[in-house]
Design a protein around this motif. Structure first.
Motif, mmCIF file in Angstrom:
data_model
loop_
_atom_site.group_PDB
_atom_site.id
_atom_site.type_symbol
_atom_site.label_atom_id
_atom_site.label_comp_id
_atom_site.label_asym_id
_atom_site.label_seq_id
_atom_site.Cartn_x
_atom_site.Cartn_y
_atom_site.Cartn_z
ATOM 1 N N ARG A 1 58.295 35.997 29.330
ATOM 2 C CA ARG A 1 57.257 35.449 29.910
ATOM 3 C C ARG A 1 55.819 35.893 29.197
ATOM 4 O O ARG A 1 54.993 35.411 28.719
ATOM 5 C CB ARG A 1 56.691 35.610 31.382
ATOM 6 N N MET A 2 55.804 37.471 29.280
ATOM 7 C CA MET A 2 54.671 38.218 28.211
ATOM 8 C C MET A 2 54.954 37.618 26.713
ATOM 9 O O MET A 2 53.775 37.453 26.353
ATOM 10 C CB MET A 2 55.274 39.543 28.401
ATOM 11 N N ALA A 3 56.038 37.206 26.217
ATOM 12 C CA ALA A 3 55.857 36.766 24.827
ATOM 13 C C ALA A 3 55.326 35.617 24.812
ATOM 14 O O ALA A 3 54.332 35.335 23.547
ATOM 15 C CB ALA A 3 57.399 36.752 24.439
ATOM 16 N N SER A 4 55.310 34.775 25.716
ATOM 17 C CA SER A 4 54.896 33.489 25.509
ATOM 18 C C SER A 4 53.390 33.550 25.950
ATOM 19 O O SER A 4 52.506 32.613 25.237
ATOM 20 C CB SER A 4 55.641 32.427 26.433
ATOM 21 N N ARG A 5 52.942 34.309 26.887
ATOM 22 C CA ARG A 5 51.479 34.389 27.030
ATOM 23 C C ARG A 5 50.838 34.763 25.996
ATOM 24 O O ARG A 5 49.895 34.397 25.614
ATOM 25 C CB ARG A 5 51.404 35.289 28.245
ATOM 26 N N ILE A 6 51.272 35.758 25.152
ATOM 27 C CA ILE A 6 50.487 36.347 23.998
ATOM 28 C C ILE A 6 50.453 35.521 22.959
ATOM 29 O O ILE A 6 49.386 35.570 22.396
ATOM 30 C CB ILE A 6 51.518 37.771 23.431
ATOM 31 N N LEU A 7 51.349 34.859 22.762
ATOM 32 C CA LEU A 7 51.174 33.682 21.702
ATOM 33 C C LEU A 7 50.697 32.499 22.317
ATOM 34 O O LEU A 7 50.263 31.488 21.402
ATOM 35 C CB LEU A 7 52.672 33.237 21.192
ATOM 36 N N GLY A 8 50.191 32.591 23.404
ATOM 37 C CA GLY A 8 49.522 31.258 24.189
ATOM 38 C C GLY A 8 50.515 29.937 23.737
ATOM 39 O O GLY A 8 49.733 28.849 23.601
#
Ligand SMILES: Nc1nc2c(ncn2[C@@H]2O[C@H](COP(=O)(O)OP(=O)(O)OP(=O)(O)O)[C@@H](O)[C@H]2O)c(=O)[nH]1
Ligand SMILES: Nc1nc2c(ncn2[C@@H]2O[C@H](COP(=O)(O)OP(=O)(O)OP(=O)(O)O)[C@@H](O)[C@H]2O)c(=O)[nH]1
Ligand SMILES: [Mg+2]
Ligand SMILES: [Mg+2]
Lengths: 306, 305
Positions: free
Chosen positions: A288-295
């Motif tokens: 989830r964090m990965a997708s948040r970071i890449l927006g």
């Protein structure tokens, strides 16, 4: 908003890649440029981004990829896999293998240590552990009062010796207290300090020597920018941190610091703080964090389907 | 240390830390070539200036070099300095003060950036300049926030108006302003609870307490200061925008520049919002506060004399 636009652009790039039957190095380069911007805008450290892009580019421009039937999808997969790799795999829980088990929270000023101490104490006591909160910040005005009032509200035991004893002595005394009264876990709320403040960094080292904590958790504000690597590196060099806790993720920060810290320390991110209230504690999910970071929450699901 | 020396050492520290490293690119390269621009880009990005602002700046510099046929970095430096000075606001960075007592200073920002500590330091400074100061504890939410402000009140030997924890922040501000008028203080400083700019209800609350101030003191608050943490990355832009919508910001306080963060995001903020930096925080002690003068700072930044 800028980031919104970026996310759309990224989606466009990935969609384009996916469609292409044949891929040139130029296509890959273009896509990587967008990924680079996304990561930098999310506050991922410059050097970390540089290395990431290099790795992905190398892996993406091999002939077996470019000549494959679905080169675009292959590149997307490489980006995703590398990101996942950077963020760490499965969530790792707390290691509490001594009795009593001391947990030490450390970090910069205002990162959210005191709040996190109480959040963890609450969570662990809900798991039927007897927890002792330890007021080891003798510097910040009303720091003890802050911990005391939160502990009282949550009905968690507190150990404090005021501000006239050294933090090391306080923690040592707390260990004795915990043994005597049968506490399973101690949580040391230490004062905020700069990673370049040698005197105060030595103090943490002393506490660690004296109490051998099972966990030394670095508490990091998720809004931290490029400096996150300096901070994490210094704390890790000095103390050998066992895990990281990210706070203030209830806002709209992308939280790229997570990637930077993981990259320089290797320490797993264990929990995240998502609000000022004691119940605002969550287990960390790398994906989830990965997708948040890449927006690109949507992009990732798009990739999943690819 | 004398006041002047303290000021100088503060400025030196500011110069070394805030945006530090940018000047080295200019001194490290004699000619402006691709390598120079690559290095400059890297340093700007690593200082948290942000992709967009960095790219814009670099493009501007490249254009200038092309148009003016500039080949040496020393020549470009002059342009860059002027450009930054222009950006860091010609506007006054002095604290506003009201002709009619009291001057109302409103302090806001996200959680943990150093609002309360800044108030403690500013009080000390204003008092040293011969002013009578009063504090209002309008953070009624965070545990021991009131006690924390009271410690700073004691250190400065000034009154702190407070209510119970959990009470209405508007009500305590109302009381604070009444007391400030009655006791004829020069400055009344309102501490508010940290809040993330993305939380609509908390930002509404901020607007509400602002209305309370305006009702009591129509031209107040005379200063609405947004406190930022220099360690913060690009999110600070969103913070500045959102707080700017909730209350008309008159200045920025950039805290924690005593660490290793470069605080470059203020360049982006300055560019978009045109709100001047008024103070920088250099530590946790009562006199770790420095007035900020953009022009002087940029000059000092490049001055290795
Ligand atoms: N929105 C939000 N605020 C948080 C979170 N965690 C902590 N805070 C707030 O951040 C501020 C600082 O938190 P503290 O727990 O006092 O931080 P600290 O690291 O103990 O600070 P020092 O002891 O001064 O170094 C407070 O206003 C907290 O309520 C979070 O996850 N989300
Ligand atoms: N190194 C450093 N620490 C600072 C500075 N200013 C404040 N701090 C520390 O940062 C922490 C948070 O400061 P506060 O003044 O409580 O911040 P705040 O914005 O009022 O926090 P909340 O009210 O919880 O939102 C404290 O530990 C302060 O001592 C600074 O300029 N440099
Ligand atoms: Mg604390
Ligand atoms: Mg405060």
């Amino acid at each position: 908003m800028m980031l919104q636009g970026l996310s759309e652009k990224l989606q466009g790039v990935f969609a384009n890649l996916k469609k292409k039957g044949k891929l040139s190095e130029k296509d890959v380069k273009e896509a990587m440029r967008e990924v680079r911007v996304a990561l930098l805008e999310a506050d991922v450290n410059f050097q970390v981004v540089k290395k990431f892009i290099k790795t992905v580019r190398e892996k993406s421009t091999g002939q077996e990829i470019l000549n494959s039937l679905t080169p675009g999808q292959q590149v997307i997969k490489i980006v995703r896999d590398e990101l996942q790799e950077l963020m760490g795999g499965q969530n790792e829980g707390l290691n509490l293998n001594t009795h009593p088990a001391p947990i030490m929270l450390v970090g910069l000023q205002g990162a959210g240590k005191t709040t996190m101490s109480v959040k963890l104490a609450k969570k662990l006591s809900q798991d039927n552990k007897k927890v002792l909160l330890v007021a080891a910040d003798i510097y910040r005005p009303a720091a003890i009062k802050q911990l005391e009032s939160m502990a009282e509200q949550q009905e968690i035991d507190l150990f404090q010796l005021g501000t006239n004893n050294s933090p090391v002595d306080i923690c040592k005394a707390a260990m004795e207290h915990a043994k005597k009264y049968g506490h399973d876990i101690l949580i040391f709320d230490t004062a905020g300090r700069l990673h370049v403040d040698d005197k105060l960094m030595d103090e943490l080292d002393d506490i660690q020597q004296a109490t051998s904590p099972c966990e030394t958790l670095l508490v990091v504000d998720a809004m931290t920018g490029q400096d996150a690597v300096n901070v994490a590196q210094n704390f890790n060099d000095k103390l050998g941190i066992s895990g990281v806790v990210l706070t203030k993720l209830d806002g709209d920060t992308r939280g790229g610091a997570a990637i930077s810290i993981k990259a320089v320390t290797g320490a797993p991110i264990k929990y995240i703080g998502t609000g000022e209230k004691v119940e605002n504690l969550e287990v960390f999910h790398p994906d989830r964090m990965a997708s948040r970071i890449l927006g690109m929450g949507d992009v990732l699901s798009l990739i999943e389907k690819a | 240390m004398s006041i002047l020396n303290k000021f100088k050492s503060g400025l030196n520290k500011t110069r070394k830390n805030l945006l530090g490293g940018i000047e080295k690119v200019f001194s490290g390269f004699s000619s402006v070539d691709d390598e120079f621009f690559e290095e400059l880009e890297e340093v700007l990005l690593e200082a948290d200036v942000g992709v967009k602002t960095t790219m814009d700046l670099i493009e501007e510099l490249r254009d200038y070099c092309e148009e003016e046929n500039v080949k040496e970095s020393a020549e470009l430096q002059k342009f860059f300095e002027d450009r930054l000075i222009e950006q860091f606001g010609e506007g006054s960075t002095k604290l506003n003060s009201s002709d009619v007592k009291p001057t109302v200073i409103f302090v806001c920002g996200v959680n943990g950036v150093g609002k309360t500590t800044f108030i403690g330091k500013l009080t000390n400074k204003l008092q040293k300049e011969g002013n009578k100061v009063m504090l209002v504890a309008a953070d009624t939410f965070r545990a021991a926030a009131i006690e924390q402000l009271k410690v700073w009140g004691d250190r400065n030997n000034v009154d702190v108006i407070s209510h119970q924890m959990g009470s209405d922040p508007g009500a305590v501000i109302y009381d604070g302003l009444q007391a400030a008028k009655a006791r004829k203080v020069d400055y009344v400083i309102c501490d508010t609870a940290g809040r993330l700019h993305s939380k609509t209800n908390l930002m509404e609350e901020l607007k509400k307490v602002n209305r309370v101030i305006k009702r009591e003191i129509p031209d107040g608050p005379h200063e609405s200061l947004l406190v930022l943490d220099a360690t913060t990355g690009q999110n600070a832009i969103n913070q500045a925008k959102a707080f700017g919508e909730a209350t008309e910001l008159s200045g920025i306080v950039l805290n924690k520049i005593d660490g290793t963060a470069k605080g470059g995001v203020v360049i982006a903020i300055n560019k978009e919002l045109k709100v001047p930096i008024k103070y920088v925080g250099l530590g946790e002690k009562i006199d770790d506060l420095q007035e900020f003068d953009g022009k002087q700072f940029i000059k000092a930044l490049f001055d290795r004399g």
